[in-house]
Design a protein around this motif. Structure first.
Motif, mmCIF file in Angstrom:
data_model
loop_
_atom_site.group_PDB
_atom_site.id
_atom_site.type_symbol
_atom_site.label_atom_id
_atom_site.label_comp_id
_atom_site.label_asym_id
_atom_site.label_seq_id
_atom_site.Cartn_x
_atom_site.Cartn_y
_atom_site.Cartn_z
ATOM 1 N N ALA A 28 0.862 -1.081 0.031
ATOM 2 C CA ALA A 28 0.055 0.130 0.136
ATOM 3 C C ALA A 28 0.686 1.463 0.066
ATOM 4 O O ALA A 28 0.675 2.410 -0.498
ATOM 5 C CB ALA A 28 -0.980 -0.046 1.053
ATOM 6 N N ASP A 66 0.831 11.196 -10.356
ATOM 7 C CA ASP A 66 -0.160 12.436 -10.361
ATOM 8 C C ASP A 66 0.801 13.716 -10.704
ATOM 9 O O ASP A 66 0.520 14.338 -11.660
ATOM 10 C CB ASP A 66 -0.705 12.633 -9.172
ATOM 11 C CG ASP A 66 -1.408 13.948 -9.008
ATOM 12 O OD1 ASP A 66 -2.411 13.970 -10.044
ATOM 13 O OD2 ASP A 66 -1.254 14.808 -8.371
ATOM 14 N N MET A 70 2.185 1.951 -3.385
ATOM 15 C CA MET A 70 0.997 2.221 -4.152
ATOM 16 C C MET A 70 0.871 3.679 -4.157
ATOM 17 O O MET A 70 0.747 4.456 -4.937
ATOM 18 C CB MET A 70 -0.253 1.405 -3.942
ATOM 19 C CG MET A 70 -1.083 1.107 -5.271
ATOM 20 S SD MET A 70 -2.411 0.422 -4.634
ATOM 21 C CE MET A 70 -2.160 -1.149 -4.847
ATOM 22 N N SER A 71 0.683 3.796 -2.755
ATOM 23 C CA SER A 71 0.364 5.306 -2.475
ATOM 24 C C SER A 71 1.642 6.432 -3.163
ATOM 25 O O SER A 71 1.056 7.352 -3.728
ATOM 26 C CB SER A 71 0.386 5.536 -0.959
ATOM 27 O OG SER A 71 0.324 6.950 -0.413
ATOM 28 N N GLU A 72 2.821 5.976 -2.627
ATOM 29 C CA GLU A 72 3.737 6.938 -3.406
ATOM 30 C C GLU A 72 3.758 6.972 -4.741
ATOM 31 O O GLU A 72 4.117 7.900 -5.363
ATOM 32 C CB GLU A 72 5.161 6.421 -2.886
ATOM 33 C CG GLU A 72 5.275 6.623 -1.298
ATOM 34 C CD GLU A 72 4.853 8.007 -1.002
ATOM 35 O OE1 GLU A 72 5.518 8.933 -1.576
ATOM 36 O OE2 GLU A 72 4.611 8.023 0.153
ATOM 37 N N ILE A 130 1.425 6.342 -6.748
ATOM 38 C CA ILE A 130 0.066 7.170 -7.326
ATOM 39 C C ILE A 130 0.479 8.654 -7.185
ATOM 40 O O ILE A 130 0.244 9.519 -8.186
ATOM 41 C CB ILE A 130 -1.282 7.078 -6.430
ATOM 42 C CG1 ILE A 130 -1.805 5.718 -6.788
ATOM 43 C CG2 ILE A 130 -2.292 8.170 -6.771
ATOM 44 C CD1 ILE A 130 -2.883 5.062 -5.898
ATOM 45 N N THR A 131 1.246 9.302 -6.199
ATOM 46 C CA THR A 131 1.687 10.738 -6.078
ATOM 47 C C THR A 131 2.442 10.956 -7.041
ATOM 48 O O THR A 131 2.271 11.951 -7.661
ATOM 49 C CB THR A 131 2.075 10.592 -4.662
ATOM 50 O OG1 THR A 131 1.165 10.214 -3.701
ATOM 51 C CG2 THR A 131 2.218 12.256 -4.324
#
Lengths: 141, 377
Positions: free
Chosen positions: A44, A55, A47-49, A51-52
């Motif tokens: 997670a 973006d 994935m979080s990093e 996505i950031t």
């Protein structure tokens, strides 16, 4: 649940289908047992990093412009030439005796037509670069 | 248009980032200026404190630099507001600066006030601050058996926390092999074991299964620290070896001092999320006086409505959305299972059976929070 003709789905399933379903369920159970809080947390986090980062990259106008420029074959050729030039120059530098310095040494260097061509290229690039930077600052970039 | 966001917690940060995205063209063109004032340069993931209290997370995992979470077009200052001058559309900060606004979002949050109950701050362990959560873990770690009392002050942030701490403690002592030596007694201030009826109905048989004792209508009056006895307003008492408290909360002092709302909670329109009597002032998260849970998820859903409305006011001159009271709460039902409660003004929660994938969803969310607060999820 019924099919369109009203035949129950379970009735149409063969032993082979059920066996495959059981295999799938076993696989899910095995994956679940193999997982740990640590694995989930790390996945997670990545994935979080990710996505950031994605973006930021996709909303970076400069980067999008660079990618568009990179799509042009002449720019791709230029980058390949640049990389090759650096590779060859570094090899040549490694086999050439170290320069002694001084005016005589500099004069000997500029007697080489290739060096003069290079200097001309650098000055042309410098002239265009300074013009482009002046424009950029004029438009508040 | 000058948009001012006061407070850099979950609600304020999501509002600011959402606005920066929605109004990126207007900000670039100089038509909108977006400013955030915060009391800290750090942002804390507060739900992680429960995990710190049980040794499942380290405190440094809970923090990020606030500036790193914000869109670059947001003018961010660590300079807390000290005076709200709503009649002049301006605020004054600790540094003495004055910030004017056309639209303001107040997202100052809440604070714990254990000192409101005599003896509670000295006698009880809590997990509502980093230092408190670390201390609580150390006390749990050295605990070898005896009676643990859990008491709940009101109002408090995260309504599910009292239940979660019970589940976590049960699993924690079970894992250490001393559950049979520990008596856990849960005390709750109203006539059932949780304020949300559906959660109470679901949790009661779970408590029975785990051997949790409980007493309802227990409003903490005082803690006799010396004799280790907690007393209630209802004239009952319990002798404990370890006391764990969900401390009462208030809104921030600056809200109270400026007379914006009793107890630090600002009277807020439940659908528009504007401050009553001030259509250009929005309120988000714990700071509101709304009848919804004081949780990050409520702040998140409110923040989405506020940012969409401010953005539409800039673009078409009118708000477009109403807040429906949506809240989504994860409920950790131990160290390897969880469920959730989702509800709004109209619909009560419908709790699903706890499962391991739901626990993983929560573990994942602990990391995905940073994506969420950036306004991406």
């Amino acid at each position: 649940m019924n099919t369109e003709t009203g035949t129950p789905v379970a009735a149409t399933a063969t032993a082979e289908d059920l066996h495959q379903l059981a295999e799938l369920a076993n696989l899910v159970t095995a994956a679940r047992d193999a997982m740990s809080d640590d694995i989930v947390t790390r996945l997670a986090g990545a994935m979080s990093e990710g996505i950031t980062l994605l973006d930021r990259l996709t909303r970076n106008e400069g980067l999008i412009y660079l990618l568009q420029e990179l799509d042009r074959p002449e720019n791709q050729h230029f980058l390949v030439s640049l990389a090759n030039a650096f590779t060859e120059a570094s090899k040549e530098l490694a086999t050439t005796p170290q320069a002694k310095g001084g005016l005589v040494c500099a004069l000997r260097l500029v007697q080489d037509p290739g060096v003069l061509e290079g200097l001309r290229l650098v000055s042309l690039v410098g002239s265009r670069l300074s013009k482009s930077m002046r424009e950029m600052h004029r438009h508040g970039g | 248009m000058r948009i001012l966001v006061v407070g850099g917690g979950t609600g304020g940060t999501i509002v600011a980032n959402n606005l920066a995205r929605r109004l990126s063209g207007e900000i670039r063109a100089g038509k909108v200026k977006l400013t955030m004032l915060s009391a800290s340069d750090k942002h804390m993931y507060q739900p992680g404190l429960l995990y710190v209290a049980f040794g499942q997370m380290m405190p440094d995992e809970l923090y990020r630099d606030q500036a790193s979470l914000l869109e670059s077009s947001i003018d961010f200052h660590v300079d807390p507001v000290e005076q709200f001058e709503l009649d002049k559309n301006q605020v004054k900060t600790k540094s003495g600066k004055v910030y004017m606004y056309d639209v303001m979002v107040i997202a100052t949050g809440s604070r714990i006030v254990p000192e409101q109950i005599p003896g509670l701050a000295e006698g009880a362990e809590t997990f509502y601050s980093e230092a408190g959560a670390v201390k609580m873990f150390k006390r749990l770690r050295e605990f070898q058996g005896g009676k643990i009392a859990v008491v709940v002050g009101v109002p408090h942030k995260c309504p599910i926390a009292p239940v979660e701490v019970i589940f976590s403690m049960h699993d924690y002592f079970k894992a250490r092999g001393i559950r049979d030596k520990v008596t856990i007694k849960y005390h709750y201030p109203i006539g059932r074991i949780h304020t949300i009826k559906e959660v109470a109905t679901w949790a009661k048989p779970e408590f029975d299964r785990m051997g949790i004792e409980y007493e309802t209508l227990f409003n903490v009056k005082e803690v006799d620290v010396k004799n280790k006895v907690v007393k209630s307003e209802e004239d009952t008492e319990y002798a404990y070896d370890l006391l764990i408290a969900i401390p009462p909360h208030r809104g921030m002092e600056v809200i109270e001092k400026n007379g914006l709302g009793e107890g630090g909670w600002i009277p807020t329109d439940r659908h528009k999320l504007t401050m009553n009597g001030h259509d250009n002032v929005y309120v988000v998260g714990d700071t509101t006086n709304l009848p919804v849970s004081k949780t990050g998820s409520a702040a998140h859903f409110e923040a989405e409505v506020i940012s969409e409305n401010i953005s539409s006011i800039v673009k078409i001159g009118t708000p477009v959305r109403d807040y429906d009271g949506k809240v989504y709460c994860f409920i950790e039902t131990g160290h390897d299972s969880a469920t959730y409660a989702m509800f709004n003004y109209q619909n009560p929660p419908d709790l699903k059976p706890p499962s391991k994938p739901m626990h993983w969803f929560k573990m994942s969310y602990n990391k995905m929070y940073w994506t969420s607060v950036r306004g991406l999820l």
